[in-house]
Write a protein that holds these residues in place. Structure first.
Motif, PDB file in Angstrom:
ATOM      1  N   ILE A  75       0.866  -1.194   0.000  1.00 39.69           N
ATOM      2  CA  ILE A  75       0.000   0.000   0.000  1.00 39.69           C
ATOM      3  C   ILE A  75       0.898   1.238   0.000  1.00 39.69           C
ATOM      4  N   LEU A  76       0.516   2.246  -0.774  1.00 35.10           N
ATOM      5  CA  LEU A  76       1.270   3.503  -0.794  1.00 35.10           C
ATOM      6  C   LEU A  76       1.291   4.087   0.623  1.00 35.10           C
ATOM      7  N   GLN A  77       2.455   4.568   1.043  1.00 35.61           N
ATOM      8  CA  GLN A  77       2.625   4.971   2.446  1.00 35.61           C
ATOM      9  C   GLN A  77       1.582   6.001   2.909  1.00 35.61           C
ATOM     10  N   HIS A  78       1.410   7.046   2.136  1.00 39.06           N
ATOM     11  CA  HIS A  78       0.482   8.106   2.557  1.00 39.06           C
ATOM     12  C   HIS A  78      -0.952   7.570   2.622  1.00 39.06           C
ATOM     13  N   ASP A  79      -1.288   6.699   1.669  1.00 38.33           N
ATOM     14  CA  ASP A  79      -2.651   6.157   1.627  1.00 38.33           C
ATOM     15  C   ASP A  79      -2.909   5.248   2.832  1.00 38.33           C
ATOM     16  N   TYR A  80      -1.906   4.426   3.178  1.00 38.55           N
ATOM     17  CA  TYR A  80      -2.034   3.572   4.370  1.00 38.55           C
ATOM     18  C   TYR A  80      -2.248   4.439   5.614  1.00 38.55           C
ATOM     19  N   GLU A  81      -1.419   5.467   5.755  1.00 39.38           N
ATOM     20  CA  GLU A  81      -1.503   6.323   6.954  1.00 39.38           C
ATOM     21  C   GLU A  81      -2.859   7.041   7.021  1.00 39.38           C
ATOM     22  N   THR A  82      -3.393   7.415   5.855  1.00 36.63           N
ATOM     23  CA  THR A  82      -4.694   8.103   5.816  1.00 36.63           C
ATOM     24  C   THR A  82      -5.793   7.187   6.365  1.00 36.63           C
ATOM     25  N   ILE A  83      -5.814   5.932   5.898  1.00 33.53           N
ATOM     26  CA  ILE A  83      -6.850   4.988   6.356  1.00 33.53           C
ATOM     27  C   ILE A  83      -6.661   4.681   7.846  1.00 33.53           C
ATOM     28  N   ARG A  84      -5.418   4.367   8.203  1.00 35.12           N
ATOM     29  CA  ARG A  84      -5.108   4.043   9.613  1.00 35.12           C
ATOM     30  C   ARG A  84      -5.530   5.181  10.538  1.00 35.12           C
ATOM     31  N   ASP A  85      -5.173   6.413  10.170  1.00 33.45           N
ATOM     32  CA  ASP A  85      -5.446   7.545  11.059  1.00 33.45           C
ATOM     33  C   ASP A  85      -6.935   7.866  11.129  1.00 33.45           C
ATOM     34  N   ASN A  86      -7.658   7.538  10.080  1.00 32.61           N
ATOM     35  CA  ASN A  86      -9.110   7.696  10.102  1.00 32.61           C
ATOM     36  C   ASN A  86      -9.691   6.843  11.248  1.00 32.61           C
ATOM     37  N   ILE A  87      -9.220   5.602  11.351  1.00 28.84           N
ATOM     38  CA  ILE A  87      -9.694   4.699  12.421  1.00 28.84           C
ATOM     39  C   ILE A  87      -9.177   5.177  13.786  1.00 28.84           C
ATOM     40  N   LEU A  88      -7.887   5.517  13.834  1.00 26.34           N
ATOM     41  CA  LEU A  88      -7.285   5.923  15.120  1.00 26.34           C
ATOM     42  C   LEU A  88      -7.942   7.181  15.684  1.00 26.34           C
ATOM     43  N   ASN A  89      -8.329   8.099  14.812  1.00 23.99           N
ATOM     44  CA  ASN A  89      -9.005   9.316  15.283  1.00 23.99           C
ATOM     45  C   ASN A  89     -10.312   8.973  15.981  1.00 23.99           C
ATOM     46  N   ASP A  90     -11.071   7.999  15.402  1.00 27.30           N
ATOM     47  CA  ASP A  90     -12.325   7.568  16.036  1.00 27.30           C
ATOM     48  C   ASP A  90     -12.045   6.939  17.402  1.00 27.30           C
ATOM     49  N   ILE A  91     -10.999   6.116  17.461  1.00 28.00           N
ATOM     50  CA  ILE A  91     -10.668   5.429  18.721  1.00 28.00           C
ATOM     51  C   ILE A  91     -10.289   6.461  19.792  1.00 28.00           C
ATOM     52  N   GLU A  92      -9.467   7.409  19.399  1.00 27.05           N
ATOM     53  CA  GLU A  92      -9.010   8.456  20.330  1.00 27.05           C
ATOM     54  C   GLU A  92     -10.203   9.288  20.841  1.00 27.05           C
ATOM     55  N   LYS A  93     -11.084   9.623  19.917  1.00 32.05           N
ATOM     56  CA  LYS A  93     -12.228  10.477  20.270  1.00 32.05           C
ATOM     57  C   LYS A  93     -13.246   9.716  21.142  1.00 32.05           C
ATOM     58  N   GLU A  94     -13.521   8.475  20.771  1.00 30.08           N
ATOM     59  CA  GLU A  94     -14.598   7.731  21.437  1.00 30.08           C
ATOM     60  C   GLU A  94     -14.176   7.067  22.744  1.00 30.08           C
ATOM     61  N   GLN A  95     -12.874   6.772  22.887  1.00 30.40           N
ATOM     62  CA  GLN A  95     -12.367   6.073  24.078  1.00 30.40           C
ATOM     63  C   GLN A  95     -13.259   4.887  24.475  1.00 30.40           C
ATOM     64  N   PRO A  96     -13.383   3.909  23.561  1.00 28.47           N
ATOM     65  CA  PRO A  96     -14.236   2.756  23.881  1.00 28.47           C
ATOM     66  C   PRO A  96     -13.610   1.863  24.966  1.00 28.47           C
ATOM     67  N   ASP A  97     -14.453   1.031  25.571  1.00 29.99           N
ATOM     68  CA  ASP A  97     -13.937   0.032  26.524  1.00 29.99           C
ATOM     69  C   ASP A  97     -13.371  -1.170  25.780  1.00 29.99           C
ATOM     70  N   ILE A  98     -13.920  -1.417  24.584  1.00 28.20           N
ATOM     71  CA  ILE A  98     -13.478  -2.564  23.771  1.00 28.20           C
ATOM     72  C   ILE A  98     -13.324  -2.079  22.328  1.00 28.20           C
ATOM     73  N   VAL A  99     -12.205  -2.466  21.698  1.00 30.27           N
ATOM     74  CA  VAL A  99     -12.067  -2.248  20.254  1.00 30.27           C
ATOM     75  C   VAL A  99     -12.049  -3.625  19.604  1.00 30.27           C
ATOM     76  N   PHE A 100     -12.918  -3.842  18.620  1.00 31.76           N
ATOM     77  CA  PHE A 100     -12.884  -5.097  17.872  1.00 31.76           C
ATOM     78  C   PHE A 100     -12.492  -4.808  16.427  1.00 31.76           C
ATOM     79  N   PHE A 101     -11.362  -5.396  16.028  1.00 30.06           N
ATOM     80  CA  PHE A 101     -10.853  -5.229  14.671  1.00 30.06           C
ATOM     81  C   PHE A 101     -11.116  -6.475  13.846  1.00 30.06           C
ATOM     82  N   HIS A 102     -11.458  -6.312  12.558  1.00 31.17           N
ATOM     83  CA  HIS A 102     -11.282  -7.384  11.595  1.00 31.17           C
ATOM     84  C   HIS A 102     -10.095  -6.984  10.730  1.00 31.17           C
ATOM     85  N   LEU A 103      -8.990  -7.698  10.914  1.00 31.68           N
ATOM     86  CA  LEU A 103      -7.752  -7.388  10.197  1.00 31.68           C
ATOM     87  C   LEU A 103      -7.371  -8.579   9.329  1.00 31.68           C
ATOM     88  N   HIS A 104      -6.336  -8.439   8.514  1.00 37.16           N
ATOM     89  CA  HIS A 104      -5.864  -9.594   7.757  1.00 37.16           C
ATOM     90  C   HIS A 104      -4.689 -10.260   8.464  1.00 37.16           C
TER      91      HIS A 104
END
Ligand SMILES: [Zn+2]
Length: 486
Positions: A75-104
């Motif tokens: 994956i192109l570096q900037h594109d990977y970071e864009t997708i990753r940070d989109n998810i991380l921003n939600d995690i940071e903002k929401e501060q969930p008790d549980i995070v469930f990922f479907h990853l490869h």
């Protein structure tokens, strides 16, 4: 009220592919913060299963990004970071008790050889230390220390074909609940089998091995989960190879022993016999020609041109040989060839035209095959079921060659041939076909074994050739034994 955040980010990266993966590739496949609860696709399905379980518990549910795309290069570096940070921003903002990922588990980007480890570490950094991080992975994973360190409950699908995502999600949920109730403390043990191989689990010897693993899990309450991590041979990763991961209820020494025992058993099995038998195309066709025609169709899997492992899915070696041998009543699925789909769409249904099929995408594609065909069917978006989710093939056409009574399904999205629906939904009567050729290595089997007793996996000069010993693994420093198929 407990809060759970659901997200998915997946690609299997074939570092030997000449094509990088972009943000647009993810957007073209699936990219959404709204789960389709009624008809989830393959990557949404475990998130939807977890959604329903969380709903029963009356947890607050936050839907973050779910995105995936088919295997290809890094994956192109900037594109990977864009997708990753989109998810991380939600995690940071929401501060969930549980995070469930479907990853490869085998996702690689420019400057990131361990994307999943990177995502999990940054997730941990964004959360308070008592929040739980749980993830479901594909067994074709490069297991890294970062993944083990920063994921509290990692579970891998056991089956190949991967038909058990929902079963594993249910197990994961059960462990999450017991963790929250302070009934268990998951502790991870890993054993490195130091080998490269592929492990189809719906046939022997893996069928029996896996059955014994499941029995062990059921009978011993201190073992919370066992995962057989196959590894993904078509990538140059320092962590490539087969590994066993066991999660116990705070029993590290026991977990280490169980992981080692299962690993050594698997080593004995894999060293003793080929787990996959790949034939040459010549041997396959001469074998078939010697048999009288069967009542059920013969299936030929184009192992080396499987887009599910990163190949281009337009290789013409088998099509060329079938035409050369004047073999009639065959059908092919699914060629990825946007130009041919466009030309067929322009020509229109029931129209005959001459087109160069396949052979355009990569050095491993062979030559385009010039054929006069009739457009038998056009589908605006071919959707096909695999396991508990759907896959899209985009606009797709069925082309018919009269003289050989040959059907060819050509699609505008590069997707593995998962199911007999790739033929039937395009109007092909599979019972009337002598041979069905599918672009898949192993996932086709779950569906096609229902309609065929005669399946050949064929090695052509495609990107996914099985010759691990000569593949250039520059990052791999551990001593790992490549075990070839027969
Ligand atoms: Zn896989």
């Amino acid at each position: 009220m407990l809060k759970i955040l659901l997200c998915g980010f997946a690609q299997e990266t074939n570092t030997f592919s000449a094509f990088n993966t972009s943000l647009q590739d993810f957007k073209n496949s699936h990219y959404s913060k709204k789960l389709n609860l009624q008809a989830p696709n393959y990557y949404e399905a475990p998130l939807v299963a977890m959604y329903q379980l969380a709903q029963q518990e009356q947890w607050e549910i936050i839907e973050s990004l779910c995105t995936y795309t088919d295997p290809q290069g890094k994956i192109l570096q900037h594109d990977y970071e864009t997708i990753r940070d989109n998810i991380l921003n939600d995690i940071e903002k929401e501060q969930p008790d549980i995070v469930f990922f479907h990853l490869h588990g085998a996702m690689m980007a420019e400057a990131y050889d361990d994307c999943e480890g990177d995502i999990l570490k940054r997730t941990r950094d964004a959360l308070s230390c008592d929040a739980l991080i749980a993830a479901l992975f594909d067994p074709h994973t490069h297991l890294t220390e970062q993944m083990v360190t920063y994921c509290d409950i990692p579970i891998w699908m056991k089956e190949y074909p991967h038909t058990d995502a929902i079963d594993r999600t249910n197990e994961l949920f059960h462990i999450i609940k017991n963790c929250l109730a302070n009934k268990v403390k998951p502790v991870i043990s890993v054993y490195d089998c130091n080998m490269i191989n592929m492990y189809p689990t719906s046939i022997e010897p893996m069928l029996s091995y896996l059955s014994a693993v499941k029995t062990l899990e059921k009978e011993d309450a201190t073992i919370l989960s066992t995962s057989i991590i196959h590894g993904f041979p078509f990538a140059d990763s320092a962590d490539l190879g087969t590994k066993i991961l066991v999660i116990t209820n705070n029993q590290k020494i026991k977990g280490d022993a169980v992981a080692q025992k299962l690993g050594k058993e698997l080593q004995n099995i894999a060293l003793g016999q080929p787990l996959i038998t790949l034939l040459s195309l010549d041997d396959t066709l001469s074998n078939i020609k010697q048999q009288s025609r069967l009542t059920k169709p013969i299936v030929i899997a184009d192992f080396s041109d499987n887009p599910g492992g990163g190949a281009y899915a337009d290789a013409t070696f088998i099509l060329d040989a079938i035409i050369e041998n004047r073999m009639k009543h065959c059908a092919f699925a699914c060629f990825y060839d946007k130009k041919t789909v466009l030309a067929a769409t322009k020509a229109g249904i029931n129209t005959s035209f001459t087109v160069a099929i396949g052979g355009k995408g990569s050095d491993f594609s062979g030559k385009p095959i010039l054929l006069n065909v009739q457009v038998k069917n056009i589908c605006n978006d071919l959707i096909v079921r695999f396991a508990d989710g759907d896959f899209s093939y985009g606009k797709s056409v069925c082309l018919h060659h009269e003289a050989l009574d040959l059907d060819i399904i050509v699609c505008s999205q590069r997707t593995q041939t998962y199911n007999t629906e790739c033929f039937t939904k395009m109007g092909v009567d599979i019972k009337s076909r002598y041979i069905l050729v599918v672009k898949s290595s192993e996932h086709f089997r779950a569906s096609f074994k229902m309609i065929s007793d005669n399946i050949y996996q064929v090695q052509t000069p495609g990107l996914l050739n099985f010759d691990y010993a000569t593949r250039k693994y520059r990052e791999l420093q551990r001593r790992v034994v490549p075990i070839n198929a027969e």
